[in-house]
Design a protein around this motif. Sequence first.
Motif, short mmCIF file in Angstrom:
data_model
loop_
_atom_site.label_atom_id
_atom_site.label_comp_id
_atom_site.label_asym_id
_atom_site.label_seq_id
_atom_site.Cartn_x
_atom_site.Cartn_y
_atom_site.Cartn_z
N PRO A 1 0.80 -1.27 0.13
CA PRO A 1 -0.05 -0.08 0.10
C PRO A 1 0.82 1.12 -0.04
O PRO A 1 1.92 1.30 0.62
CB PRO A 1 -0.86 -0.08 1.50
CG PRO A 1 -0.15 -0.76 2.41
CD PRO A 1 0.73 -1.79 1.24
N VAL A 2 0.35 2.21 -0.72
CA VAL A 2 1.00 3.64 -0.85
C VAL A 2 -0.07 4.45 -0.33
O VAL A 2 -0.98 4.46 -1.03
CB VAL A 2 1.47 4.00 -2.24
CG1 VAL A 2 2.13 5.29 -2.25
CG2 VAL A 2 2.55 3.03 -2.78
N GLU B 1 6.07 11.03 -2.03
CA GLU B 1 7.19 10.98 -1.15
C GLU B 1 7.04 9.27 -0.63
O GLU B 1 8.39 8.68 -0.64
CB GLU B 1 6.92 11.63 -0.06
CG GLU B 1 7.84 11.48 1.10
CD GLU B 1 7.41 12.43 2.47
OE1 GLU B 1 8.08 12.16 3.40
OE2 GLU B 1 6.55 13.27 2.43
N HIS B 2 6.08 8.85 -0.38
CA HIS B 2 5.91 7.35 0.01
C HIS B 2 6.49 6.48 -1.03
O HIS B 2 6.97 5.43 -0.85
CB HIS B 2 4.69 7.09 0.59
CG HIS B 2 4.41 7.64 1.85
ND1 HIS B 2 3.97 8.93 2.07
CD2 HIS B 2 4.57 6.86 3.42
CE1 HIS B 2 3.82 8.89 3.57
NE2 HIS B 2 4.09 8.08 4.17
N LEU B 3 5.93 6.68 -2.29
CA LEU B 3 6.11 6.00 -3.47
C LEU B 3 7.98 5.94 -3.77
O LEU B 3 8.24 4.69 -3.78
CB LEU B 3 5.62 6.64 -4.85
CG LEU B 3 5.95 5.81 -6.19
CD1 LEU B 3 5.11 4.39 -6.11
CD2 LEU B 3 5.49 6.85 -7.42
N ARG C 1 2.52 15.91 -9.44
CA ARG C 1 2.83 14.41 -9.23
C ARG C 1 2.48 13.32 -10.39
O ARG C 1 3.25 12.50 -10.25
CB ARG C 1 1.60 14.09 -7.89
CG ARG C 1 1.91 14.63 -6.59
CD ARG C 1 1.09 14.14 -5.54
NE ARG C 1 1.05 14.86 -4.23
CZ ARG C 1 0.51 14.66 -3.06
NH1 ARG C 1 -0.17 13.52 -3.16
NH2 ARG C 1 0.62 15.33 -2.09
N ARG C 2 1.97 13.85 -11.04
CA ARG C 2 1.72 13.00 -12.54
C ARG C 2 3.10 12.88 -13.03
O ARG C 2 3.75 11.76 -13.55
CB ARG C 2 0.69 13.43 -13.41
CG ARG C 2 -0.89 13.43 -12.96
CD ARG C 2 -1.83 14.39 -13.65
NE ARG C 2 -2.99 14.12 -13.20
CZ ARG C 2 -4.01 13.59 -13.82
NH1 ARG C 2 -4.03 13.25 -14.80
NH2 ARG C 2 -5.25 13.44 -12.95
N LEU C 3 3.71 13.98 -13.08
CA LEU C 3 5.00 14.13 -13.97
C LEU C 3 6.25 13.40 -13.14
O LEU C 3 6.99 12.58 -13.64
CB LEU C 3 5.46 15.57 -13.90
CG LEU C 3 4.76 16.34 -14.91
CD1 LEU C 3 5.14 17.79 -14.89
CD2 LEU C 3 4.57 15.84 -16.48
N ALA C 4 5.92 13.37 -11.66
CA ALA C 4 6.99 12.78 -10.72
C ALA C 4 6.88 11.27 -11.01
O ALA C 4 7.63 10.42 -10.98
CB ALA C 4 6.82 13.11 -9.30
#
Length: 491
Positions: free
Chosen positions: A245-246, A256-258, A286-289
């Motif tokens: 789980p993330v 960050e957790h990913l 976040r999509r780009l990250a």
Amino acid sequence: MTPQFELDTLKIRIAAPELAALDLRVRVQRALRQLILDGVLAPGLRLPATRALAQSLSVSRETVEMAYAQLRLDGYVRRQAGSGSFVSPTIGASLQGKPATALPPLSAQPVALSARGAQILASGGVADQQSVKAFATGLPETRAFPLDVWERLRRQAAGEHQAGVLLHGDPQGAEPLRQAIADYVNLERGARATADQVLVLSSTRQALYLCAQVLADAHGPILMEDPGYFGARKAFEMAQLRVIPVPVDAHGLSIEHLRADRSGANTVYVTPSHQYPTGATLALERRLALTAWTAERQGWIIEDDYDSQFHYAGLPTACVQGLDTQQRTIYLGTFAKSLYPGLRIGYMVLPPALVKPMTYARSILDGHTPQLDQLTLARFIADGHFAAHVRAMRKVYAVRRDAMAQAVQRHLPHVVAAQLPPGGLQMPCLLHGGRDELETIRLAAQAGIVLPGLSRLYARPPERGGWLLGFAALTPHEIDSGIVRLARALG
């Protein structure tokens, strides 16, 4: 066979309702066979002559002759010229005087399953709601679906392709539908897809199962939003993957957790346009990250875009697949929400490198999706009916979403707080302190109300329990009356 009891039993068996639709000779043959299996007619027993039995049953001799002939072919009866017909002695001494009904039913016996089968049994399946009921999730409004248009297009497709639609189809999907899907996701979702990248399937869960089989080894890790789609977790578990789980926050999957994950997983399942069940939209940065993380790990993004057509505050954010320059995003879509669940058509837009392995895997799993349904849907999309239906339903669902929020605020303010979603077909509600989620579900069930709980969608128990209330399939009046009944049930 001479005792009267056995003849009467045979007559009763022949007249059994479950045999009523069968030809008379088949009914006679089935009834005799069952008497043999039940041990009523013992191995070696001489059967009456066909003429005598025909007279006793008031049927033609030919009927009995054909029944005996089939029993002989099946090994239940032996026939000797000049001697008559006998129950086969090789049926087995175990049947003699031991009716099969005396054996314990299979359900009472221990069943040996594979480790995978035992895991599936222990974890349970996924129960889809088969009728419209307050407040089941994932159900669209089907009463407004233009069935007359659909049936007209279906007849046109059948007339054009004729017997060809009755044969096996392309495992990847009918080309007209693949082209229609590619055109649609490019225009409406900002994807970058060609018809050659589309794989037509029966459902999103089938797509997830294929991803689990093709992209990860058994007992390997796969990352998934927490909370997240229950069906996805089940599909991954059935493939014997370890679901990692993330966490999700107000802006979607936590990058960050990913990045902090050390499980070795290189594949992540996300619902970025409308996170299930919180309703959060994954922010652009976040999509780009996320695409950068996948490129670094040489992995894959499984993007489930299950209901992005129904966004009520402006246009939905473009899909991640269109942003992914490395072509590592697998885009999933379904027509179960936008049209109707019984259609059983979903799809994947695949990176070119995955088209062949996924198509081969699908060909092994169930071959292909029914061709006539595919060709009808292709016409439905190409002729503009799909876009028109989605536009109409978007307005309907927006009204129903607001009706749900108002009904909860009016009748249940002391129980839950509704979280107004920007889109989708269901509304998350968080219970106020002191309220037990399981108890509210139990009380609602007694009142005939389906109350989907939120906790089951979490890998770890949430701080607050709650519900996910489906509203799309219910009119505003049905929503209000259902909430009133729920309020009474909860007290």
